[in-house]
Design an enzyme around this catalytic site. Structure first.
Site, mmCIF file in Angstrom:
data_model
loop_
_atom_site.group_PDB
_atom_site.id
_atom_site.type_symbol
_atom_site.label_atom_id
_atom_site.label_comp_id
_atom_site.label_asym_id
_atom_site.label_seq_id
_atom_site.Cartn_x
_atom_site.Cartn_y
_atom_site.Cartn_z
ATOM 1 N N TRP A 210 36.780 33.842 35.218
ATOM 2 C CA TRP A 210 37.078 32.444 35.542
ATOM 3 C C TRP A 210 36.581 31.500 34.464
ATOM 4 C CZ3 TRP A 210 40.941 31.484 38.431
ATOM 5 C CH2 TRP A 210 41.280 32.370 39.451
ATOM 6 N N ASP B 289 31.268 25.060 37.528
ATOM 7 C CA ASP B 289 32.258 25.559 38.480
ATOM 8 C C ASP B 289 31.473 26.396 39.492
ATOM 9 O OD1 ASP B 289 34.153 26.945 39.923
ATOM 10 O OD2 ASP B 289 35.148 27.861 38.202
ATOM 11 N N LYS C 246 36.745 29.193 49.877
ATOM 12 C CA LYS C 246 35.833 30.317 50.087
ATOM 13 C C LYS C 246 34.834 29.907 51.170
ATOM 14 C CE LYS C 246 36.843 31.251 45.377
ATOM 15 N NZ LYS C 246 37.897 32.250 45.536
HETATM 16 N N1 PMP Z 1 36.775 29.381 39.609
HETATM 17 C C1 PMP Z 1 36.301 30.400 40.324
HETATM 18 C C2 PMP Z 1 34.886 30.843 40.109
HETATM 19 C C3 PMP Z 1 37.115 31.043 41.271
HETATM 20 O O1 PMP Z 1 36.645 32.062 41.983
HETATM 21 C C4 PMP Z 1 38.450 30.593 41.450
HETATM 22 C C5 PMP Z 1 39.375 31.206 42.482
HETATM 23 N N2 PMP Z 1 39.092 32.410 42.949
HETATM 24 C C6 PMP Z 1 38.906 29.530 40.667
HETATM 25 C C7 PMP Z 1 38.045 28.942 39.770
HETATM 26 C C8 PMP Z 1 40.319 29.012 40.801
HETATM 27 O O2 PMP Z 1 40.432 28.402 42.028
HETATM 28 P P1 PMP Z 1 41.804 27.825 42.609
HETATM 29 O O3 PMP Z 1 42.585 28.992 43.093
HETATM 30 O O4 PMP Z 1 41.321 26.926 43.706
HETATM 31 O O5 PMP Z 1 42.485 27.085 41.540
#
Ligand code: PMP
Length: 362
Positions: free
Chosen positions: A103, A172, A196
């Site tokens: 991520w 994040d 989550k």
């Molecule tokens: N950052 C992290 C640490 C994630 O786990 C995720 C999604 N699993 C995201 C960003 C992206 O999130 P979204 O699907 O809400 O765009």
């Protein structure tokens, strides 16, 4: 109705049953309005009360200081990968990243569209099995901010020390939201997708230090401007009413069940039950992550071979234990244990893991 599944999915994921039941009970008639909450105007007093309460609850639960505001923005965490640099990167400056997993790397790639980026720490050489410690960052001159990912959902690694750096921090925290206290004094901005620990998808929660809003860029589309969301109390346009409404209920559940501190404590207990099962399996199950960086939200593990992994996932599913397939980028297995995951469900998984090993030895 089918029995409730043991959902170990990484997000969307299991949510508190009480919150879902309450929503179900009032779905067709919200507070005697004769309308569903999703039919109400976002400017109505009934919705406004839900909206303002959710904003206040999340600040209260997080012990958020007055110099921060919280914003509810659509587009998930992925949109924040763009919104952060759009607002905070200024010409001639760079953004530093803790490139600690899948991520973080996505966030860095997106930011590159808007300006210069670099990895101040890179987990590639250790295959993302650890996180940086507080002084491990190699920062360059002219750095606008350092972006960190507190928990890598795909790689199963968790930051255990916050950075000690003299540039602003952006975090994040999508996958460990509402499970650990935030050291507010270190951060300028914190964001995460809701789906989550906070509620359904369709929403990002962004904490922003009010003082930085004067200097955020204004030459971008209005929806992307943090200052406009803040000034309009997250009602710049029609907000994600249903996710905010359900998040309100989840936040009350968190508050009523001991708050962030208790959520963190429970998460450690639940994760430890699974890690112990892995560690006591004579290397049948293996977690690649260095022990002290193991995530307490997303527990990744391998079985002796891919055939057994496929069999494990399929037999687990037959036992109503679902969502155990690792992310397609890394393969293997992953059990995500967010706040609403019960100890009973974790015990069910642990028993299944022990039974599977006993009947599928190599
Ligand atoms: N950052 C992290 C640490 C994630 O786990 C995720 C999604 N699993 C995201 C960003 C992206 O999130 P979204 O699907 O809400 O765009």
């Amino acid at each position: 109705m089918a029995e409730r599944a043991y959902n170990f999915g990484a997000g969307p994921c299991t949510l508190p049953l009480e919150a879902l039941e309450e929503a179900q009970a009032e779905f067709l008639d919200f507070q005697n309005t004769g309308m569903s909450v999703i039919e109400l105007s976002h400017r109505s007093s009934e919705y406004d009360a839900v909206h303002v309460e959710a904003l206040e609850l999340i600040k209260e639960i997080y012990h958020t200081p007055d110099d921060f505001d919280v914003l509810f923005i659509q587009g998930g965490a992925t949109m924040q990968f763009s919104m952060v640099p759009m607002n905070l990167m200024h010409p001639g400056k760079k953004a530093a990243f803790s490139a600690c997993g899948a991520w973080a790397n996505k966030a860095m790639k997106e930011s590159k569209i808007f300006g210069d980026v670099y990895a101040a720490w890179d987990g590639k050489s250790c295959k993302y099995t650890r996180m940086p410690m507080s002084n491990d960052y190699d920062l360059q001159d002219n750095t606008s901010y350092l972006h960190i990912t507190s928990n890598e959902t795909i790689d199963g690694v968790r930051m255990i020390e916050w950075p000690e750096v003299d540039v602003p921090l952006v975090g994040d925290m999508s996958s460990d939201f509402l499970t650990r206290p935030i050291p507010w004094e270190k951060f300028d901005l914190i964001y995460g997708g809701a789906q989550k620990n906070c509620g359904p998808s369709g929403l990002a929660i962004v904490f922003v230090k009010k003082a930085i809003l004067e200097n955020t860029r204004k030459d971008i589309g209005s929806y992307f401007r943090y200052d406009l969301h803040q000034r309009n109390k997250s009602l710049l346009n029609t907000p994600a009413i249903f996710p905010i409404y359900l998040m309100n209920k989840v936040l009350k559940w968190v508050k009523g069940n001991g708050g962030i501190e208790k959520m963190g404590e429970m998460a450690e207990q639940k994760a430890n039950l699974i890690y112990q099962t892995i560690d006591n399996s004579d290397n049948y199950y293996l977690c690649p992550v260095e022990k002290k960086f193991r995530s307490i939200m997303n527990i990744v593990f391998r079985l002796p071979n891919e055939e057994l992994e496929a069999k494990f996932i399929s037999e687990a599913t037959a036992n109503r234990i679902i969502g155990l397939k690792g992310h397609r980028v890394v393969g293997g297995c992953r059990a995500s244990c967010y706040n609403a995951m019960t100890v009973e469900a974790v015990n069910k998984l642990v028993s299944f893991m022990n039974a599977f090993r006993a009947s599928n030895s190599i």
